[in-house]
Scaffold this active site. Structure first.
Site, PDB file in Angstrom:
ATOM      1  N   GLY A 517       0.839  -1.200   0.000  1.00 16.71           N
ATOM      2  CA  GLY A 517       0.000   0.000   0.000  1.00 16.71           C
ATOM      3  C   GLY A 517       0.868   1.242   0.000  1.00 16.71           C
ATOM      4  O   GLY A 517       2.087   1.175   0.195  1.00 16.71           O
ATOM      5  N   VAL A 524       4.477   0.873   1.686  1.00 19.21           N
ATOM      6  CA  VAL A 524       4.613  -0.273   2.583  1.00 19.21           C
ATOM      7  C   VAL A 524       4.846  -1.528   1.734  1.00 19.21           C
ATOM      8  O   VAL A 524       4.106  -1.783   0.787  1.00 19.21           O
ATOM      9  CB  VAL A 524       3.355  -0.450   3.462  1.00 19.21           C
ATOM     10  N   LYS A 538       7.694  -0.349   6.177  1.00 19.66           N
ATOM     11  CA  LYS A 538       7.162   0.958   5.811  1.00 19.66           C
ATOM     12  C   LYS A 538       8.345   1.876   5.563  1.00 19.66           C
ATOM     13  O   LYS A 538       9.129   2.153   6.465  1.00 19.66           O
ATOM     14  CB  LYS A 538       6.306   1.455   6.982  1.00 19.66           C
ATOM     15  N   ASP A 634      -5.657   8.939  15.479  1.00 22.22           N
ATOM     16  CA  ASP A 634      -5.997   8.692  14.082  1.00 22.22           C
ATOM     17  C   ASP A 634      -6.662   7.328  13.949  1.00 22.22           C
ATOM     18  O   ASP A 634      -6.264   6.493  13.140  1.00 22.22           O
ATOM     19  CB  ASP A 634      -4.750   8.803  13.205  1.00 22.22           C
TER      20      ASP A 634
END
Ligand code: NAG
Ligand code: NAG
Ligand code: NAG
Length: 835
Positions: A517, A524, A538, A634
């Protein structure tokens, strides 16, 4: 589609090419005619913005012809030193006229001021009267009490003083049967030449350009400063007023205001501050970030207008959002008809931050009473999606009966333009010969092809640069490693420092095929360490300063934490400008992908509940389990990851903050987080507590239930925001109407009710009213028990306790809507952008 675009573009070219030649405005305009009349006043009155109002009696340029007029004043106000135009008025019992001798022929602003102040002699509020200027009906049967305004009212017009009226403006006020007429102030000011079009205005729906006859009088219906504030006459060289656009946005969530420094606005080629002040061009609404990578929706404004009239629509543009030319290309629609296709402001202005405007004329037919203005991205794939609008003016045009009012005496039906009038109008419109038209079409087509070619050329490198990360990292060398990863060490210990070479090997030199992603932080990758552990790697974008802060926060936080429902950090690498985090691999990816926007099979209600419980445990641990309370900040469905066995783990601590200590009840900080999940209380007070996570978690619960994104601007207005939409159903006790249809037949109504209640409590307006994560957790476990208990006793008899298979709303959804939601918007969510 290409052909259609070509045709519209030709129309635009025709239209635009003619505008600069007719619009010619001097930069510092000094109006020849400036009359400011204080009706019924007794002394000169300064407005503090350059306007000085003189009493109407004894004024050499103004004569008042009337049998019965009386000056009245509001004694209380006029006794105070404060000068006030609205503290005096001229009142008429019979038809009377003001005659203003202008110095100039041509168009003039005419502003009429009304305020029915209380006084012992007249009830001004109940006055009913008409106003005619040089034969044009401005007001007919006007009564202040019907306006529904408590403050003063300014009516603004643009009208022509022509040679035949020997430079006179005759303003006639006629009281209706037995009533009176009144007026507080009159302004007459020259309009710069060319400020208003008289030729070649494009109609919408698009057709041949039309002429606007000179004697047409305009009435200002709306003058709007998009994304900005109210602009008073003081800040406008022609003493105009500009209103903010909030009240007209059809869907405020689709728009985001942007502001530039007004001193940077450039004027050139027929645009001057008289067209609009720099304050108008320095603000705009642009498309809000809906967290979808290829977003397609319109920003829409709706304005109530009167049918049977034509309106002049002036759009003001200034590209204050782009970093380079030709990056901002969008469509403009008026009443759902295309007005500008593939519009690129910079191709007209050849500069950024340069003012530009364009006019259209549209007829409002019978039965309609609004003007809808929309801007949105075109369907081109390789353009970044954005659209802007800086300002908008909507001017009503007087009809063929020389009236701005539909109901004239003897005019029984409220008809539109008569057929003869219409014909005349259209005839005036056709201005170029057939041969000329063909030449223009050919030229335009050639230009269009050339334009597309240039654009494609220009855009491609930018888009590909955006997609790939810089590759200068290939020069790295494993010799520089700080510390090498001990593969025999117990892998569940605190995060290790990893060598860049190891990470590179684990990801086959960051092979594209291993990308899981792309997030705000970077890409990532899936990787396999030397000891066989599958990991998620990441890799931060090295240039991002914000990234560095978040990188450190994440290492800090995750090094302190270890929990079954938090994603563990295995190691990190901070070598050669690299910022790399290595986590345990979550095979089933983000929760969001299992809810919508991908082809994964839908999760059962039980699995969904278990996932919510898992995530709640992780957050509960964050808030209470560690030595210091931690606020995630978040919480969203892309930050809840699932492993092979669908165990939920909370991820992405980049924004996390240590929570309040004992002597402090909140953390004060700049608002961060994701669109659609943001706690309104935090937003208001800028004070962060654990309850902000609880709010976001409430949004997650609704997403899990309804299988749709928190904000979906493609949906009808009331459905855009999941929290508002679902809570409206929850309050009616009918939440089952909007749940994911895949859950139909499997959800026990009792458990759904409890689930809905839990979400509702999480979404309470004020943080103090929300439960703690511990309470939420307990409630969700209870929801799961209710569901399990019902399954054990399930039989055909009590199927009434289950939500039926097909929620009622489903068949009502039109094809277009379901397309928009399932493909156009959702498919973009496949790629989970961090923030
Ligand atoms: C711009 O948007 C922000 C946040 O959405 C809001 O607080 C502000 O009032 C807006 N400004 C204007 C001028 O509308
Ligand atoms: C109006 O103009 C003054 C300067 O003349 C400026 O300071 C002020 O910010 C302006 N306000 C608006 C809303 O444009
Ligand atoms: C924007 O609005 C126009 C006209 O109403 C419509 O045709 C178009 O499909 C809309 N675009 C998007 C992306 O919704």
């Amino acid at each position: 589609m290409g052909c259609l675009n070509g045709i519209s573009l030709i129309c635009i070219v025709l239209c635009v090419s003619s505008i600069p030649s007719v619009v010619f405005v001097y930069a510092s305009f000094l109006p020849q005619d400036q009359f400011f009349i204080d009706c019924g006043g007794s002394k000169a009155m300064e407005f503090g913005d350059g306007r000085v109002f003189q009493p109407d009696s004894g004024n050499p340029y103004v004569t008042l012809s009337s049998q019965g007029h009386t000056a009245v004043s509001d004694h209380e106000t006029s006794l105070s030193n404060h000068s006030n135009l609205y503290a005096s008025a001229q009142v008429f019992r019979e038809t009377s006229s003001y005659t203003v001798n202008t110095k100039q022929i041509g168009r003039h602003w005419l502003r009429l001021h009304f305020y029915p102040f209380e006084n012992p002699k007249f009830n001004l509020k109940s006055a009913v009267f008409s106003v005619v200027a040089n034969g044009i009906t401005l007001l007919h049967g006007f009564s202040f009490s019907e306006v529904g305004k408590t403050s003063h009212l300014v009516k603004e017009y643009v009208f022509e003083v022509d040679g035949t009226s020997s430079k006179k403006l005759v303003l006639t006020l006629s009281p209706w049967n037995g009533s009176i007429a009144f007026i507080n102030g009159i302004e007459v000011v020259s309009v710069p030449a060319g400020q208003f079009p008289s030729t070649k205005v494009m109609p919408v729906p698009l057709g041949p350009a039309v002429d606007v006859p000179k004697h047409v009088t305009f009435e200002t219906a709306y003058r709007i400063n998009m994304g900005g504030q109210h602009i008073t006459p003081k800040n406008d060289s022609l003493w105009r007023t500009w209103d903010p656009d909030h009240a007209f946005l059809v869907n405020a969530a689709a728009a985001r205001n942007v502001t530039a420094n007004p001193s940077r606005i450039k004027y050139s080629d027929g645009v001057s501050v008289e067209i609009a002040p720099n304050w108008v061009y320095a603000t705009a609404q642009e498309m809000a970030d809906a967290q979808v990578s290829n977003q397609k929706f319109n920003i829409s404004w709706a304005f109530e207008v009167e049918h049977g009239f034509s309106y002049l629509i002036r759009l003001h543009f200034c590209d204050i959002v782009s970093v380079a030319l030709n990056r901002l290309v969008f469509n403009v629609y008026i009443n759902q008809q295309s007005a500008l296709d593939y519009f690129d402001i910079s191709s007209r202005t050849m500069a950024l931050s340069a003012a530009y405007f364009i006019d259209f004329v549209t007829n409002i037919s019978m039965g309609s009473n609004r003007i809808l203005v929309q801007v949105g991205p075109p369907m081109l794939r390789d353009l970044p999606s954005n659209a802007i609008l800086n300002g908008l003016e909507i001017m009503k045009m007087s009809n063929h009966r020389d009236s701005l009012h539909a109901n004239l005496p003897g005019n029984h039906k409220m008809d539109t333009r008569s057929p003869a009038g219409k014909k005349k109008w259209m005839l005036l419109a056709i201005s170029s010969s057939a041969a000329g038209f063909v030449v223009l079409v050919l030229m335009s087509a050639a230009f269009y092809l050339y334009w597309r070619k240039i654009h494609q050329k220009k855009l491609k490198p930018q888009c590909s640069a955006w997609m790939s990360l810089p590759s200068h990292l290939g020069i790295s060398d494993s010799k520089v490693s700080i510390c090498s990863y001990d593969s025999t060490a117990h892998s569940l210990s605190l995060g290790r420092i990893l060598a860049f070479s190891e990470v590179r090997e684990a990801t086959k030199n960051f092979d594209k095929s291993l990308v899981l992603g792309v997030g705000g932080f970077g890409k990532v990758y899936r990787g396999v360490l030397e000891n066989g552990t599958v990991v998620a790697v990441k890799r931060g974008n090295p240039r991002s300063q914000q990234g560095l802060t978040e990188f450190r926060t994440e290492i800090d936080m995750l090094s302190k934490l270890r929990h079954r429902h938090l994603v563990s950090l295995i190691g990190y690498c901070e070598e050669l400008n690299e910022m790399i985090l290595v986590y345990e691999y979550m095979a089933k990816g983000p929760l969001r992908n299992h809810l919508y926007g991908s082809n994964l099979s839908p999760l059962s209600w039980k699995h969904r509940l278990e996932i919510c419980i898992g995530a709640a445990k992780g957050l509960h641990y964050l808030h209470t389990g560690a030595a210091e309370s931690i606020i995630h900040r978040d919480v969203k469905t892309t930050n809840i990851l699932l492993d092979e066995s669908l165990t939920a783990k909370v991820a992405d601590f980049g924004l996390s903050k240590l929570g309040p200590t004992l002597d402090q009840t909140h953390v004060s900080t700049a608002v961060k987080g994701s669109f659609g999940y943001l706690d309104p209380d935090y937003y208001r007070r800028q004070k962060l507590t654990e309850k902000s996570d609880v709010y976001s978690f409430g949004v997650v619960l609704l997403e899990v239930l309804c299988a749709r994104p928190p904000i979906n601007p493609a949906l009808p207005r009331e459905q855009v925001n999941i929290a508002e939409w679902a809570m409206s159903w929850q309050k009616k006790g009918r939440l089952e109407k909007i749940i994911d249809p895949h859950l139909g037949g499997h959800v026990n109504l009792e458990s759904l009710r409890k689930f809905g209640e839990t979400a509702e409590k999480c979404l309470a307006e004020y943080g103090v009213d929300r439960p703690t994560m511990g309470d939420v957790l307990w409630n969700l476990e209870y929801v799961l028990q209710l569901q399990e208990a019902s399954i054990q006793t399930v039989s055909s008899e009590n199927s009434a306790n289950y939500v039926p298979y097909t929620p009622e709303w489903l068949p009502q959804m039109s094809d277009q809507e379901s397309d928009a939601t399932s493909s156009a918007v959702f498919s973009e969510l496949l790629d989970p952008r961090g923030r």
